[in-house]
Scaffold this motif. Structure first.
Motif, PDB file in Angstrom:
ATOM      1  N   LYS A   1     -23.525 -83.293 -18.177  1.00  0.00           N
ATOM      2  CA  LYS A   1     -24.267 -82.312 -18.956  1.00  0.00           C
ATOM      3  C   LYS A   1     -25.224 -81.472 -18.127  1.00  0.00           C
ATOM      4  CE  LYS A   1     -25.903 -85.112 -22.166  1.00  0.00           C
ATOM      5  NZ  LYS A   1     -26.554 -85.514 -23.440  1.00  0.00           N
ATOM      6  N   ASN A   2     -25.114 -81.529 -16.822  1.00  0.00           N
ATOM      7  CA  ASN A   2     -25.990 -80.738 -15.957  1.00  0.00           C
ATOM      8  C   ASN A   2     -25.178 -80.051 -14.880  1.00  0.00           C
ATOM      9  OD1 ASN A   2     -29.107 -81.246 -16.500  1.00  0.00           O
ATOM     10  ND2 ASN A   2     -27.991 -83.120 -16.964  1.00  0.00           N
ATOM     11  N   LEU A   3     -25.234 -78.736 -14.931  1.00  0.00           N
ATOM     12  CA  LEU A   3     -24.458 -77.890 -14.035  1.00  0.00           C
ATOM     13  C   LEU A   3     -25.409 -77.171 -13.083  1.00  0.00           C
ATOM     14  CD1 LEU A   3     -21.539 -76.682 -13.621  1.00  0.00           C
ATOM     15  CD2 LEU A   3     -22.285 -74.829 -15.117  1.00  0.00           C
ATOM     16  N   SER A   4     -24.998 -77.030 -11.829  1.00  0.00           N
ATOM     17  CA  SER A   4     -25.841 -76.341 -10.853  1.00  0.00           C
ATOM     18  C   SER A   4     -25.037 -75.289 -10.095  1.00  0.00           C
ATOM     19  CB  SER A   4     -26.422 -77.334  -9.838  1.00  0.00           C
ATOM     20  OG  SER A   4     -27.284 -78.262 -10.450  1.00  0.00           O
ATOM     21  N   LEU A   5     -25.753 -74.312  -9.576  1.00  0.00           N
ATOM     22  CA  LEU A   5     -25.150 -73.308  -8.700  1.00  0.00           C
ATOM     23  C   LEU A   5     -26.096 -73.096  -7.525  1.00  0.00           C
ATOM     24  CD1 LEU A   5     -22.738 -71.329  -8.365  1.00  0.00           C
ATOM     25  CD2 LEU A   5     -24.240 -69.563  -9.316  1.00  0.00           C
ATOM     26  N   GLN A   6     -25.711 -73.577  -6.371  1.00  0.00           N
ATOM     27  CA  GLN A   6     -26.476 -73.365  -5.151  1.00  0.00           C
ATOM     28  C   GLN A   6     -26.035 -72.051  -4.538  1.00  0.00           C
ATOM     29  OE1 GLN A   6     -28.984 -75.163  -3.753  1.00  0.00           O
ATOM     30  NE2 GLN A   6     -29.141 -73.579  -2.171  1.00  0.00           N
ATOM     31  N   MET A   7     -26.985 -71.141  -4.367  1.00  0.00           N
ATOM     32  CA  MET A   7     -26.672 -69.810  -3.864  1.00  0.00           C
ATOM     33  C   MET A   7     -27.360 -69.617  -2.520  1.00  0.00           C
ATOM     34  SD  MET A   7     -26.934 -67.591  -7.378  1.00  0.00           S
ATOM     35  CE  MET A   7     -28.710 -67.751  -7.510  1.00  0.00           C
ATOM     36  N   ASP A   8     -26.594 -69.512  -1.474  1.00  0.00           N
ATOM     37  CA  ASP A   8     -27.111 -69.322  -0.120  1.00  0.00           C
ATOM     38  C   ASP A   8     -26.716 -67.952   0.402  1.00  0.00           C
ATOM     39  OD1 ASP A   8     -26.150 -72.729   0.496  1.00  0.00           O
ATOM     40  OD2 ASP A   8     -28.128 -71.984  -0.045  1.00  0.00           O
ATOM     41  N   SER A   9     -27.396 -67.537   1.452  1.00  0.00           N
ATOM     42  CA  SER A   9     -27.108 -66.244   2.093  1.00  0.00           C
ATOM     43  C   SER A   9     -27.030 -65.134   1.052  1.00  0.00           C
ATOM     44  CB  SER A   9     -25.792 -66.319   2.889  1.00  0.00           C
ATOM     45  OG  SER A   9     -25.849 -67.343   3.859  1.00  0.00           O
ATOM     46  N   LEU A  10     -28.015 -65.077   0.212  1.00  0.00           N
ATOM     47  CA  LEU A  10     -28.007 -64.128  -0.902  1.00  0.00           C
ATOM     48  C   LEU A  10     -28.039 -62.691  -0.412  1.00  0.00           C
ATOM     49  CD1 LEU A  10     -30.311 -66.130  -3.265  1.00  0.00           C
ATOM     50  CD2 LEU A  10     -28.039 -65.288  -3.872  1.00  0.00           C
ATOM     51  N   LYS A  11     -27.398 -61.837  -1.204  1.00  0.00           N
ATOM     52  CA  LYS A  11     -27.323 -60.415  -0.908  1.00  0.00           C
ATOM     53  C   LYS A  11     -27.880 -59.624  -2.086  1.00  0.00           C
ATOM     54  CE  LYS A  11     -22.957 -61.123   1.593  1.00  0.00           C
ATOM     55  NZ  LYS A  11     -21.524 -60.719   1.679  1.00  0.00           N
ATOM     56  N   PRO A  12     -28.342 -58.405  -1.851  1.00  0.00           N
ATOM     57  CA  PRO A  12     -28.844 -57.596  -2.978  1.00  0.00           C
ATOM     58  C   PRO A  12     -27.810 -57.439  -4.092  1.00  0.00           C
ATOM     59  CG  PRO A  12     -29.541 -56.627  -0.921  1.00  0.00           C
ATOM     60  CD  PRO A  12     -28.607 -57.753  -0.563  1.00  0.00           C
ATOM     61  N   GLU A  13     -26.539 -57.375  -3.740  1.00  0.00           N
ATOM     62  CA  GLU A  13     -25.502 -57.216  -4.774  1.00  0.00           C
ATOM     63  C   GLU A  13     -25.297 -58.479  -5.603  1.00  0.00           C
ATOM     64  OE1 GLU A  13     -25.231 -56.558  -1.479  1.00  0.00           O
ATOM     65  OE2 GLU A  13     -23.225 -57.071  -0.725  1.00  0.00           O
ATOM     66  N   ASP A  14     -25.948 -59.578  -5.249  1.00  0.00           N
ATOM     67  CA  ASP A  14     -25.911 -60.788  -6.077  1.00  0.00           C
ATOM     68  C   ASP A  14     -26.896 -60.700  -7.238  1.00  0.00           C
ATOM     69  OD1 ASP A  14     -25.566 -62.734  -3.074  1.00  0.00           O
ATOM     70  OD2 ASP A  14     -23.982 -62.168  -4.490  1.00  0.00           O
ATOM     71  N   SER A  15     -27.700 -59.679  -7.269  1.00  0.00           N
ATOM     72  CA  SER A  15     -28.700 -59.535  -8.326  1.00  0.00           C
ATOM     73  C   SER A  15     -28.035 -59.356  -9.677  1.00  0.00           C
ATOM     74  CB  SER A  15     -29.605 -58.325  -8.040  1.00  0.00           C
ATOM     75  OG  SER A  15     -30.330 -58.517  -6.843  1.00  0.00           O
ATOM     76  N   GLY A  16     -28.688 -59.882 -10.708  1.00  0.00           N
ATOM     77  CA  GLY A  16     -28.176 -59.734 -12.064  1.00  0.00           C
ATOM     78  C   GLY A  16     -28.648 -60.871 -12.938  1.00  0.00           C
ATOM     79  N   MET A  17     -28.214 -60.827 -14.182  1.00  0.00           N
ATOM     80  CA  MET A  17     -28.487 -61.909 -15.112  1.00  0.00           C
ATOM     81  C   MET A  17     -27.370 -62.934 -14.965  1.00  0.00           C
ATOM     82  SD  MET A  17     -30.729 -62.850 -17.361  1.00  0.00           S
ATOM     83  CE  MET A  17     -31.494 -61.415 -18.122  1.00  0.00           C
ATOM     84  N   TYR A  18     -27.736 -64.168 -14.728  1.00  0.00           N
ATOM     85  CA  TYR A  18     -26.763 -65.242 -14.557  1.00  0.00           C
ATOM     86  C   TYR A  18     -26.708 -66.090 -15.817  1.00  0.00           C
ATOM     87  CZ  TYR A  18     -25.950 -64.285  -9.638  1.00  0.00           C
ATOM     88  OH  TYR A  18     -25.565 -63.697  -8.451  1.00  0.00           O
ATOM     89  N   TYR A  19     -25.489 -66.319 -16.278  1.00  0.00           N
ATOM     90  CA  TYR A  19     -25.258 -67.072 -17.503  1.00  0.00           C
ATOM     91  C   TYR A  19     -24.449 -68.329 -17.217  1.00  0.00           C
ATOM     92  CZ  TYR A  19     -26.496 -62.676 -19.800  1.00  0.00           C
ATOM     93  OH  TYR A  19     -27.131 -61.533 -20.215  1.00  0.00           O
ATOM     94  N   CYS A  20     -24.852 -69.406 -17.829  1.00  0.00           N
ATOM     95  CA  CYS A  20     -24.092 -70.646 -17.813  1.00  0.00           C
ATOM     96  C   CYS A  20     -23.141 -70.623 -19.009  1.00  0.00           C
ATOM     97  CB  CYS A  20     -25.074 -71.803 -17.920  1.00  0.00           C
ATOM     98  SG  CYS A  20     -24.343 -73.424 -18.063  1.00  0.00           S
ATOM     99  N   ALA A  21     -21.925 -71.110 -18.817  1.00  0.00           N
ATOM    100  CA  ALA A  21     -20.937 -71.111 -19.884  1.00  0.00           C
ATOM    101  C   ALA A  21     -20.137 -72.407 -19.858  1.00  0.00           C
ATOM    102  CB  ALA A  21     -20.002 -69.915 -19.745  1.00  0.00           C
TER     103      ALA A  21
END
Length: 125
Positions: free
Chosen positions: A74-94
């Motif tokens: 019941k617990n989901l994760s997203l590790q985001m490394d080396s982020l870029k400006p184009e990664d910007s936005g609203m992130y939704y879990c589904a």
């Protein structure tokens, strides 16, 4: 079923952020859970997904930089490394069940029945 995201925020390009999603209940044995994002003026796009069999799927744009995982069923994760400006936005879990992710179906928003409210990610250069 409620999904609640956390961990969004602002970061500089090259830095890391970790998103989490808490799912109130999971009643299907076969599940697909994933992350989508939506930038300003853009369509919602699939970023990554993980099946109950542990198989993971990634969009080409994040492959090698993002890692999806399930700490518990019941617990989901997203590790985001080396982020870029184009990664910007609203992130939704589904999430959806009973559902195999599939090689292509996970990319489609209408594959998923349950959604979180979203968490904003802003990456500056």
């Amino acid at each position: 079923v409620q999904l609640v995201e956390s961990g969004g925020g602002s970061a500089q390009a090259g830095e890391s952020l970790r998103l989490s999603c808490a799912v109130s209940e999971v009643t299907g044995g076969v599940t697909c859970m994933g992350w989508f994002r939506q930038g300003p003026g853009k369509e919602r796009e699939g970023v990554a997904a993980i099946g109950s069999d542990g198989r993971t799927y990634y969009a080409d744009s994040v492959k090698g930089r993002f890692t999806i995982s399930k700490d518990t069923p019941k617990n989901l994760s997203l590790q985001m490394d080396s982020l870029k400006p184009e990664d910007s936005g609203m992130y939704y879990c589904a999430a959806d069940w009973p559902r195999w992710c599939g090689d292509t179906r996970w990319r489609l928003a209408d594959t998923f029945s349950y959604w979180g409210q979203g968490t904003q990610v802003t990456i500056s250069s």
